[in-house]
Design a protein around this motif. Structure first.
Motif, PDB file in Angstrom:
ATOM      1  N   ARG A 143      39.787  -1.997 -44.146  1.00 14.07           N
ATOM      2  CA  ARG A 143      40.332  -3.346 -44.172  1.00 14.07           C
ATOM      3  C   ARG A 143      41.855  -3.269 -44.156  1.00 14.07           C
ATOM      4  O   ARG A 143      42.443  -2.472 -44.904  1.00 14.07           O
ATOM      5  N   ALA A 144      42.439  -4.093 -43.341  1.00 19.05           N
ATOM      6  CA  ALA A 144      43.900  -4.062 -43.176  1.00 19.05           C
ATOM      7  C   ALA A 144      44.586  -4.387 -44.498  1.00 19.05           C
ATOM      8  O   ALA A 144      44.212  -5.334 -45.192  1.00 19.05           O
ATOM      9  N   GLY A 145      45.588  -3.588 -44.815  1.00 24.37           N
ATOM     10  CA  GLY A 145      46.375  -3.829 -46.018  1.00 24.37           C
ATOM     11  C   GLY A 145      45.772  -3.267 -47.280  1.00 24.37           C
ATOM     12  O   GLY A 145      46.414  -3.308 -48.328  1.00 24.37           O
ATOM     13  N   GLU A 146      44.550  -2.771 -47.220  1.00 20.04           N
ATOM     14  CA  GLU A 146      43.895  -2.183 -48.399  1.00 20.04           C
ATOM     15  C   GLU A 146      43.316  -0.838 -47.999  1.00 20.04           C
ATOM     16  O   GLU A 146      42.172  -0.752 -47.540  1.00 20.04           O
ATOM     17  N   PRO A 147      44.056   0.239 -48.182  1.00 20.71           N
ATOM     18  CA  PRO A 147      43.651   1.543 -47.656  1.00 20.71           C
ATOM     19  C   PRO A 147      42.386   2.119 -48.289  1.00 20.71           C
ATOM     20  O   PRO A 147      41.763   2.992 -47.708  1.00 20.71           O
ATOM     21  N   CYS A 148      42.009   1.663 -49.474  1.00 19.11           N
ATOM     22  CA  CYS A 148      40.833   2.234 -50.148  1.00 19.11           C
ATOM     23  C   CYS A 148      39.636   1.288 -50.152  1.00 19.11           C
ATOM     24  O   CYS A 148      38.643   1.547 -50.823  1.00 19.11           O
ATOM     25  N   LEU A 149      39.726   0.166 -49.416  1.00 20.36           N
ATOM     26  CA  LEU A 149      38.620  -0.775 -49.338  1.00 20.36           C
ATOM     27  C   LEU A 149      38.057  -0.759 -47.925  1.00 20.36           C
ATOM     28  O   LEU A 149      38.805  -0.913 -46.949  1.00 20.36           O
ATOM     29  N   PHE A 150      36.737  -0.575 -47.801  1.00 20.15           N
ATOM     30  CA  PHE A 150      36.094  -0.460 -46.494  1.00 20.15           C
ATOM     31  C   PHE A 150      34.952  -1.464 -46.414  1.00 20.15           C
ATOM     32  O   PHE A 150      34.242  -1.710 -47.396  1.00 20.15           O
ATOM     33  N   ASP A 151      34.794  -2.046 -45.219  1.00 25.93           N
ATOM     34  CA  ASP A 151      33.750  -3.026 -44.968  1.00 25.93           C
ATOM     35  C   ASP A 151      32.595  -2.387 -44.217  1.00 25.93           C
ATOM     36  O   ASP A 151      32.801  -1.610 -43.286  1.00 25.93           O
ATOM     37  N   VAL A 152      31.371  -2.750 -44.651  1.00 27.04           N
ATOM     38  CA  VAL A 152      30.158  -2.291 -43.983  1.00 27.04           C
ATOM     39  C   VAL A 152      29.362  -3.531 -43.600  1.00 27.04           C
ATOM     40  O   VAL A 152      28.930  -4.273 -44.475  1.00 27.04           O
ATOM     41  N   THR A 153      29.199  -3.783 -42.292  1.00 21.23           N
ATOM     42  CA  THR A 153      28.513  -4.983 -41.822  1.00 21.23           C
ATOM     43  C   THR A 153      27.109  -4.617 -41.371  1.00 21.23           C
ATOM     44  O   THR A 153      26.930  -3.748 -40.514  1.00 21.23           O
ATOM     45  N   VAL A 154      26.116  -5.281 -41.975  1.00 20.68           N
ATOM     46  CA  VAL A 154      24.715  -5.009 -41.653  1.00 20.68           C
ATOM     47  C   VAL A 154      24.080  -6.291 -41.123  1.00 20.68           C
ATOM     48  O   VAL A 154      24.687  -7.370 -41.150  1.00 20.68           O
ATOM     49  N   GLU A 155      22.820  -6.185 -40.671  1.00 23.44           N
ATOM     50  CA  GLU A 155      22.173  -7.289 -39.991  1.00 23.44           C
ATOM     51  C   GLU A 155      21.291  -8.144 -40.899  1.00 23.44           C
ATOM     52  O   GLU A 155      21.075  -9.305 -40.619  1.00 23.44           O
ATOM     53  N   ASN A 156      20.752  -7.566 -41.977  1.00 23.24           N
ATOM     54  CA  ASN A 156      19.782  -8.325 -42.757  1.00 23.24           C
ATOM     55  C   ASN A 156      19.811  -7.886 -44.223  1.00 23.24           C
ATOM     56  O   ASN A 156      20.480  -6.914 -44.584  1.00 23.24           O
ATOM     57  N   GLN A 157      19.038  -8.632 -45.033  1.00 23.56           N
ATOM     58  CA  GLN A 157      19.018  -8.367 -46.467  1.00 23.56           C
ATOM     59  C   GLN A 157      18.362  -7.033 -46.793  1.00 23.56           C
ATOM     60  O   GLN A 157      18.699  -6.383 -47.785  1.00 23.56           O
ATOM     61  N   ALA A 158      17.383  -6.617 -45.971  1.00 25.21           N
ATOM     62  CA  ALA A 158      16.718  -5.340 -46.232  1.00 25.21           C
ATOM     63  C   ALA A 158      17.714  -4.192 -46.190  1.00 25.21           C
ATOM     64  O   ALA A 158      17.644  -3.246 -46.990  1.00 25.21           O
ATOM     65  N   GLN A 159      18.669  -4.262 -45.249  1.00 20.70           N
ATOM     66  CA  GLN A 159      19.692  -3.217 -45.175  1.00 20.70           C
ATOM     67  C   GLN A 159      20.643  -3.286 -46.364  1.00 20.70           C
ATOM     68  O   GLN A 159      21.108  -2.252 -46.865  1.00 20.70           O
ATOM     69  N   VAL A 160      20.913  -4.510 -46.827  1.00 23.97           N
ATOM     70  CA  VAL A 160      21.729  -4.640 -48.044  1.00 23.97           C
ATOM     71  C   VAL A 160      21.021  -3.978 -49.219  1.00 23.97           C
ATOM     72  O   VAL A 160      21.616  -3.227 -49.997  1.00 23.97           O
ATOM     73  N   ASP A 161      19.715  -4.227 -49.324  1.00 24.01           N
ATOM     74  CA  ASP A 161      18.954  -3.691 -50.457  1.00 24.01           C
ATOM     75  C   ASP A 161      18.923  -2.169 -50.445  1.00 24.01           C
ATOM     76  O   ASP A 161      19.063  -1.524 -51.487  1.00 24.01           O
ATOM     77  N   VAL A 162      18.730  -1.584 -49.259  1.00 25.16           N
ATOM     78  CA  VAL A 162      18.633  -0.127 -49.211  1.00 25.16           C
ATOM     79  C   VAL A 162      19.972   0.519 -49.522  1.00 25.16           C
ATOM     80  O   VAL A 162      20.042   1.558 -50.181  1.00 25.16           O
ATOM     81  N   LEU A 163      21.080  -0.110 -49.079  1.00 31.23           N
ATOM     82  CA  LEU A 163      22.401   0.441 -49.417  1.00 31.23           C
ATOM     83  C   LEU A 163      22.707   0.244 -50.904  1.00 31.23           C
ATOM     84  O   LEU A 163      23.285   1.113 -51.558  1.00 31.23           O
ATOM     85  N   GLU A 164      22.318  -0.906 -51.438  1.00 27.34           N
ATOM     86  CA  GLU A 164      22.545  -1.154 -52.866  1.00 27.34           C
ATOM     87  C   GLU A 164      21.769  -0.147 -53.724  1.00 27.34           C
ATOM     88  O   GLU A 164      22.263   0.346 -54.731  1.00 27.34           O
ATOM     89  N   GLN A 165      20.544   0.161 -53.281  1.00 31.04           N
ATOM     90  CA  GLN A 165      19.733   1.124 -54.030  1.00 31.04           C
ATOM     91  C   GLN A 165      20.336   2.525 -53.963  1.00 31.04           C
ATOM     92  O   GLN A 165      20.233   3.310 -54.908  1.00 31.04           O
ATOM     93  N   GLU A 166      20.965   2.849 -52.844  1.00 32.29           N
ATOM     94  CA  GLU A 166      21.525   4.187 -52.664  1.00 32.29           C
ATOM     95  C   GLU A 166      22.915   4.315 -53.253  1.00 32.29           C
ATOM     96  O   GLU A 166      23.433   5.418 -53.426  1.00 32.29           O
ATOM     97  N   LEU A 167      23.537   3.186 -53.581  1.00 33.24           N
ATOM     98  CA  LEU A 167      24.925   3.203 -54.037  1.00 33.24           C
ATOM     99  C   LEU A 167      25.194   4.109 -55.230  1.00 33.24           C
ATOM    100  O   LEU A 167      26.206   4.814 -55.252  1.00 33.24           O
ATOM    101  N   PRO A 168      24.317   4.161 -56.251  1.00 32.67           N
ATOM    102  CA  PRO A 168      24.610   5.036 -57.397  1.00 32.67           C
ATOM    103  C   PRO A 168      24.795   6.492 -57.024  1.00 32.67           C
ATOM    104  O   PRO A 168      25.404   7.241 -57.773  1.00 32.67           O
ATOM    105  N   THR A 169      24.262   6.920 -55.882  1.00 36.42           N
ATOM    106  CA  THR A 169      24.460   8.299 -55.436  1.00 36.42           C
ATOM    107  C   THR A 169      25.519   8.388 -54.346  1.00 36.42           C
ATOM    108  O   THR A 169      26.340   9.313 -54.332  1.00 36.42           O
ATOM    109  N   LEU A 170      25.521   7.424 -53.425  1.00 37.82           N
ATOM    110  CA  LEU A 170      26.429   7.471 -52.276  1.00 37.82           C
ATOM    111  C   LEU A 170      27.885   7.340 -52.687  1.00 37.82           C
ATOM    112  O   LEU A 170      28.739   8.140 -52.281  1.00 37.82           O
ATOM    113  N   LEU A 171      28.197   6.324 -53.488  1.00 40.13           N
ATOM    114  CA  LEU A 171      29.598   6.079 -53.833  1.00 40.13           C
ATOM    115  C   LEU A 171      30.218   7.218 -54.635  1.00 40.13           C
ATOM    116  O   LEU A 171      31.332   7.664 -54.330  1.00 40.13           O
ATOM    117  N   PRO A 172      29.519   7.758 -55.653  1.00 41.78           N
ATOM    118  CA  PRO A 172      30.098   8.923 -56.332  1.00 41.78           C
ATOM    119  C   PRO A 172      30.296  10.117 -55.394  1.00 41.78           C
ATOM    120  O   PRO A 172      31.259  10.871 -55.541  1.00 41.78           O
TER     121      PRO A 172
END
Length: 606
Positions: A523-552
């Motif tokens: 994202r412009a102006g924020e070097p440590c913030l990144f946007d991830v655009t998905v198509e549906n809620q199912a993709q949001v759910d799977v990324l949210e579920q994986e976040l505790p491992t992915l983000l660390p």
């Protein structure tokens, strides 16, 4: 001349209603019936062994013939009738053991005796013990006499198994159900017997004897004599548990302490001590379940009365029970019950019990398993078990502190196996996930996607705090120094790690397709913030579920704890769908038919 030894069960057998232990309500009813002269012609005393059925029958029979009963309704033990009974020469009180006299002829003999009136006293009392042992023919022969005996005859039937008596007999009797003797009453009576015999006895030792007796006062007195003989008149807690081979409740108390601390090692070692003492594992499991049940009822003052023990023991258990929440006891008792049911079919009984103890240690949080006195590995809580991918190669190497633009090896690099990438968790400071309508950043580049006119976005910036505790497995991580890492990194390094993480999970198809289709864009102006655009809620759910491992994993690999992600649900034009390998191959063959012949000639496969 030295007197013959008499066992305590006979020597201290009750001779008055006042000396009957643990049956106050029942004895009060019998006293009132005698005082008001409301006597039935037939009584049935029911209850388990050693609770005073036959003793009460004898006292009742002696009292109704006593010439000078006391104001309390007890026999005087001084009149001719009482003395004759105490000396076993009374002709008015006849006892019959139905276990050995259960035939029709025996009952006919009893019926003949009924016709003889009392020689001294008002009533002839027939006490029939273990009446359920009578045969069906004997019961039928007894019916008429039991229903309409002479006015001077009273029958008192005693049984431990009321359900075996035919209904026609039950309907002709007044039925009295005797209670099991409580542990507190037994302890008090055993203390009285010890004082009369000049024996010193610890209260804890008497508690062990009372529990072993299982509600039977006669059994408690017999066990008391046994322990007193082995300890030479000095009954201690240790001598009681050694002599009776009882599993000390202190083992269970130590186990609960291990469960509270999540200490698997101590729990397994305590179980080994129990096995070394020769106790059966099933006995151990049922004992543990009973102890957990007692702690559960001791935790609440309203259910404390359900604990069958003395007040001192109740107070001790209540203090320990308060250290764990009720949910722990519910889950622990359920696990013990499952182990009890599975025990008989388990091929390895020891393994089953050890697995039970490990699960119980995990109920109260992660459990350290030490090796050689070290810190050990932490087990994931039972409710949070997720499948993991076995790895055989190290994770992508994090950039050195001297580099401000690290570029980890891509999945195709010969030095890194993309299927063997193992994410390494790192410290996370986070906030809860929020869903808000907004427009996506127009200036941020998007790889493999089209611009969207508007979107719903799910903010995952630092979303770890309210979902899962951070687990740090790196010995040199920033968590140990409480410092936040802020090393600079470029977009290419993030994309490389993103692809590597997806490649390491070939069986998680939805996650892999989502990550390949939606790489993070800065994202412009924020070097440590990144946007991830998905198509549906199912993709949001799977990324949210994986976040505790992915983000660390991303933060630890890039050595930057301020890295954040925001997921946007695309509301504009549809993005190109992500193809898997087979779909991609089919598309190539469709566009370039010669590719199919090329694959066939070289015998290529996916």
């Amino acid at each position: 001349m030295e007197e013959n030894y008499i066992v305590s069960a006979r020597k201290y057998r009750p001779s008055t209603f006042s000396s009957v232990v643990g049956q106050k309500a029942l004895t009060a009813t019998l006293r009132n019936a005698i005082a008001t002269n409301h006597l039935a012609h037939a009584y049935l005393f029911c209850g388990s062994r050693g609770v005073g059925k036959t003793s009460c029958a004898r006292i009742f029979a002696k009292t109704i013939n006593c010439q000078n009963p006391t104001p309390e309704g007890d026999p005087c033990n001084e009149c001719p009738s009482c003395r004759a009974f105490n000396e076993n020469r009374s002709l008015n009180i006849i006892e019959l053991d139905a276990a050995s006299n259960n035939s029709v002829d025996d009952i006919r003999s009893l019926v003949d005796q009924v016709q003889i009136p009392p020689t001294d006293g008002r009533y002839r009392v027939f006490i029939v013990d273990e009446v359920h042992m009578l045969s069906t023919q004997a019961f039928n022969a007894f019916l008429k006499t039991l229903e309409e005996p002479p006015a001077y005859v009273i029958f008192i039937l005693a049984t431990t198994e009321k359900h075996k008596i035919i209904p026609t007999i039950l309907s002709r009797c007044q039925i009295y159900d005797f209670n099991r003797i409580t542990i507190a009453d037994m302890i008090d009576h055993l203390g009285y017997v010890a004082s009369q015999e000049g024996i010193t006895a610890e209260r804890q030792a008497l508690n062990v004897i009372a529990r072993k007796a299982d509600g039977a006062m006669r059994d408690a007195l017999s066990i008391f004599d046994q322990v007193a003989a082995s300890s030479r008149g000095n009954i201690t807690y240790q001598s009681a548990i050694d002599n009776l081979n009882v599993l000390d409740s202190r083992y269970y108390s130590r186990l609960v302490d291990a469960f509270m601390a999540g200490n698997v090692v101590d729990a397994l070692l305590i179980y080994k001590e129990v096995r070394d003492r020769g106790f059966d594992s099933l006995f151990f499991v049922t004992g543990l379940a009973g102890y957990l049940r007692d702690l559960m009822v001791a935790r609440d003052r309203r259910t404390l009365s359900l604990l069958d023990t003395d007040d001192e023991e109740k107070a001790l258990m209540a203090r320990q029970a308060a250290q764990l929440p009720p949910e722990f006891y519910y889950a622990a008792m359920s696990l013990c019950n499952d182990a009890d049911m599975a025990y008989r079919t388990a091929s390895s009984k020891t393994f089953l019990v050890e697995l039970l103890l490990i699960k119980l240690c995990q109920l109260n949080g992660p459990s350290p398993i030490s090796e050689g006195g070290g810190e050990g590995q932490k087990l994931r809580p039972i409710a949070d078990v997720t499948p993991t991918v076995a790895t055989s190669a190290p994770a992508p190497v994090a950039p050195s502190p001297a580099s401000h633009h690290p570029t980890p090896a891509a999945p195709s690099s010969p030095s890194v196996n993309p299927t063997a990438v193992t994410p390494t968790p790192a410290p996370v400071q986070s906030a809860p996930i929020s869903v808000t309508p907004s427009a996506p950043p127009s200036t941020a580049p998007r790889a493999r996607r089209t611009a969207s006119r508007g979107s719903m976005h799910v903010s995952l910036r630092d979303a770890m705090a309210d979902k899962t505790p951070t687990v740090n497995t790196r010995p040199d991580s920033a968590q140990s120094t409480s410092a936040i890492r802020r090393e600079a990194f470029d977009h290419a390094a993030l994309l490389s790690l993103w692809e590597s993480y997806a490649a390491a999970r070939p069986t998680a198809h939805l996650l892999v397709n989502t990550m390949r289709q939606s790489p993070p864009a800065p994202r412009a102006g924020e070097p440590c913030l990144f946007d991830v655009t998905v198509e549906n809620q199912a993709q949001v759910d799977v990324l949210e579920q994986e976040l505790p491992t992915l983000l660390p994993f991303l933060r630890d690999s890039l050595r930057n704890d301020t890295l954040s992600l925001e997921i946007h649900i695309n509301q504009g034009a549809s993005m190109p769908s992500a193809w898997n390998d087979r779909e991609l191959l089919a598309h190539i063959v469709e566009k370039h038919p010669y590719a199919a012949q090329f694959i066939k000639d070289f015998n290529l496969t996916l």
